[in-house]
Design a protein around this motif. Structure first.
Motif, mmCIF file in Angstrom:
data_model
loop_
_atom_site.group_PDB
_atom_site.id
_atom_site.type_symbol
_atom_site.label_atom_id
_atom_site.label_comp_id
_atom_site.label_asym_id
_atom_site.label_seq_id
_atom_site.Cartn_x
_atom_site.Cartn_y
_atom_site.Cartn_z
ATOM 1 N N LEU A 179 15.099 2.654 -32.267
ATOM 2 C CA LEU A 179 15.678 3.841 -32.880
ATOM 3 C C LEU A 179 14.641 4.458 -33.805
ATOM 4 N N LEU A 180 14.294 5.717 -33.549
ATOM 5 C CA LEU A 180 13.373 6.471 -34.400
ATOM 6 C C LEU A 180 14.200 7.385 -35.289
ATOM 7 N N MET A 181 13.915 7.370 -36.587
ATOM 8 C CA MET A 181 14.695 8.162 -37.526
ATOM 9 C C MET A 181 13.757 8.962 -38.423
ATOM 10 N N ASP A 182 13.844 10.297 -38.311
ATOM 11 C CA ASP A 182 12.965 11.187 -39.054
ATOM 12 C C ASP A 182 13.723 11.758 -40.255
ATOM 13 N N GLU A 183 13.509 11.158 -41.422
ATOM 14 C CA GLU A 183 14.191 11.588 -42.650
ATOM 15 C C GLU A 183 15.709 11.698 -42.433
ATOM 16 N N PRO A 184 16.375 10.631 -41.961
ATOM 17 C CA PRO A 184 17.783 10.747 -41.582
ATOM 18 C C PRO A 184 18.734 11.004 -42.746
ATOM 19 N N CYS A 185 18.256 10.813 -43.984
ATOM 20 C CA CYS A 185 19.138 10.998 -45.138
ATOM 21 C C CYS A 185 18.786 12.228 -45.961
ATOM 22 N N SER A 186 17.836 13.037 -45.499
ATOM 23 C CA SER A 186 17.354 14.142 -46.325
ATOM 24 C C SER A 186 18.423 15.193 -46.593
ATOM 25 N N ALA A 187 19.412 15.309 -45.714
ATOM 26 C CA ALA A 187 20.463 16.314 -45.909
ATOM 27 C C ALA A 187 21.712 15.730 -46.567
ATOM 28 N N LEU A 188 21.662 14.451 -46.940
ATOM 29 C CA LEU A 188 22.855 13.776 -47.445
ATOM 30 C C LEU A 188 22.823 13.629 -48.960
ATOM 31 N N ASP A 189 24.005 13.547 -49.550
ATOM 32 C CA ASP A 189 24.092 13.281 -50.987
ATOM 33 C C ASP A 189 23.897 11.773 -51.206
ATOM 34 N N PRO A 190 23.791 11.323 -52.478
ATOM 35 C CA PRO A 190 23.529 9.899 -52.732
ATOM 36 C C PRO A 190 24.538 8.950 -52.087
ATOM 37 N N LYS A 191 25.808 9.334 -52.064
ATOM 38 C CA LYS A 191 26.830 8.476 -51.457
ATOM 39 C C LYS A 191 26.612 8.373 -49.946
ATOM 40 N N GLY A 192 26.314 9.519 -49.319
ATOM 41 C CA GLY A 192 26.052 9.511 -47.884
ATOM 42 C C GLY A 192 24.799 8.741 -47.545
ATOM 43 N N THR A 193 23.770 8.869 -48.391
ATOM 44 C CA THR A 193 22.522 8.126 -48.190
ATOM 45 C C THR A 193 22.776 6.630 -48.245
ATOM 46 N N GLU A 194 23.559 6.213 -49.218
ATOM 47 C CA GLU A 194 23.879 4.784 -49.343
ATOM 48 C C GLU A 194 24.614 4.286 -48.098
ATOM 49 N N ALA A 195 25.545 5.088 -47.595
ATOM 50 C CA ALA A 195 26.320 4.689 -46.416
ATOM 51 C C ALA A 195 25.422 4.544 -45.191
ATOM 52 N N VAL A 196 24.476 5.467 -45.010
ATOM 53 C CA VAL A 196 23.574 5.387 -43.856
ATOM 54 C C VAL A 196 22.619 4.203 -44.004
ATOM 55 N N GLU A 197 22.138 3.950 -45.221
ATOM 56 C CA GLU A 197 21.258 2.799 -45.438
ATOM 57 C C GLU A 197 21.992 1.486 -45.124
ATOM 58 N N GLU A 198 23.246 1.398 -45.527
ATOM 59 C CA GLU A 198 24.035 0.196 -45.206
ATOM 60 C C GLU A 198 24.187 0.053 -43.696
ATOM 61 N N LEU A 199 24.377 1.167 -43.015
ATOM 62 C CA LEU A 199 24.490 1.140 -41.556
ATOM 63 C C LEU A 199 23.197 0.630 -40.930
ATOM 64 N N LEU A 200 22.048 1.073 -41.447
ATOM 65 C CA LEU A 200 20.768 0.617 -40.901
ATOM 66 C C LEU A 200 20.648 -0.897 -40.982
ATOM 67 N N TRP A 201 21.073 -1.461 -42.098
ATOM 68 C CA TRP A 201 20.993 -2.923 -42.230
ATOM 69 C C TRP A 201 21.948 -3.614 -41.262
ATOM 70 N N ASP A 202 23.088 -2.963 -40.980
ATOM 71 C CA ASP A 202 24.021 -3.548 -40.003
ATOM 72 C C ASP A 202 23.430 -3.512 -38.589
ATOM 73 N N LEU A 203 22.649 -2.465 -38.294
ATOM 74 C CA LEU A 203 22.059 -2.316 -36.955
ATOM 75 C C LEU A 203 20.772 -3.128 -36.795
#
Length: 261
Positions: A179-203
């Protein structure tokens, strides 16, 4: 890949050089991305991070003025070999962009879209099988409980965080390895960024994840290894802890400590 031997590296570049017209964006890049971990690419804007990322699934080739020299291997296979089709490569190497880009379709249709492209007409699946694919993918990205009762709703009705998770879910039914991810959290607020980061660790472990980020805190939180790039060159690639605590190259230390970039 040699039969029966599991590769250690998911991605390897060997003497990779890339030009946009007359401008050289990558200079003799040699990197080995280990299988099953999260590797972040860091460096100032214009240093070649996104160019390197987009080279790994040959998306740069959509631009007619791109020229590449060197080699890229994904799971030990040369992606520039004559018998490698870009569409098949992108089945193995999925990509998530800076801003969520859900299709103007329902949530369910978004999840099934990639599966439909990569499945021959003879392999058509039943409604029940399709439902299973949708549920599995949405569970993997921790979205199922939120959207299971509105699968027919437009994907664009979701929050930005949910849209980005859906874009990841859209890749999973075709079973990519990378999975290639190019700044996947740049459009997200801090809460959304945290949620995506947690997802990355799950994957992590199920997939090899290579992420471009300008966010130093995110790189430190959300990756196992870190590679620093500067002016098209790979300067240093170590474990994330080593990069941030004991960088070997003075240029890396300067960037980490905010002296430029």
């Amino acid at each position: 890949m040699i039969a029966g031997i599991e590769p250690v590296n998911a991605v390897e570049t060997i003497g990779l050089n890339l030009w946009y017209g007359t401008f050289q964006a990558l200079m003799d890049v040699n990197i080995r991305v280990k299988k099953g971990i999260i590797t972040s690419l860091i460096g100032p804007s214009g240093c070649g991070k996104s160019t390197l990322l987009r080279s790994i699934n040959r998306i740069n080739e959509r631009l007619g003025y791109v020229r590449v020299e060197g080699a890229i291997r994904v799971l030990e296979e040369n992606i520039y070999a004559g018998d490698v089709e870009p569409v098949q490569l992108r089945k193995q190497v999925g990509m998530v962009f800076q801003r969520p880009n859900p299709l103007p379709l329902s949530i369910r249709e978004n999840v099934l879209f990639g599966h439909g492209i990569h499945t021959p007409a003879s392999g058509k699946i039943s409604r029940a099988e399709a439902d299973g694919i949708v549920e599995k993918a949405l569970r993997q990205v921790l979205l199922w409980d939120k959207v299971k009762d509105r699968l027919k709703k437009k994907a664009t009705s979701l929050s930005l965080e949910e849209q980005q998770k859906l874009c990841i879910a859209r890749l999973l039914p075709v079973q990519p390895q990378v999975l290639l991810m190019d700044e996947p959290c740049s459009a997200l607020d801090p809460k959304g960024t945290e949620a995506v980061e947690e997802l990355l660790w799950d994957l992590r472990g199920q997939f090899t994840i290579l992420i471009v980020t300008h966010n130093m805190a995110q790189a430190r939180r959300a990756s196992d290894e870190c590679a620093f790039m500067l002016m098209g060159e790979l300067i240093e690639h170590e474990t994330t802890e080593e990069i941030f605590v004991t960088p070997r190259n003075p240029k890396t230390a300067d960037y980490i400590e905010g002296r430029y970039g």
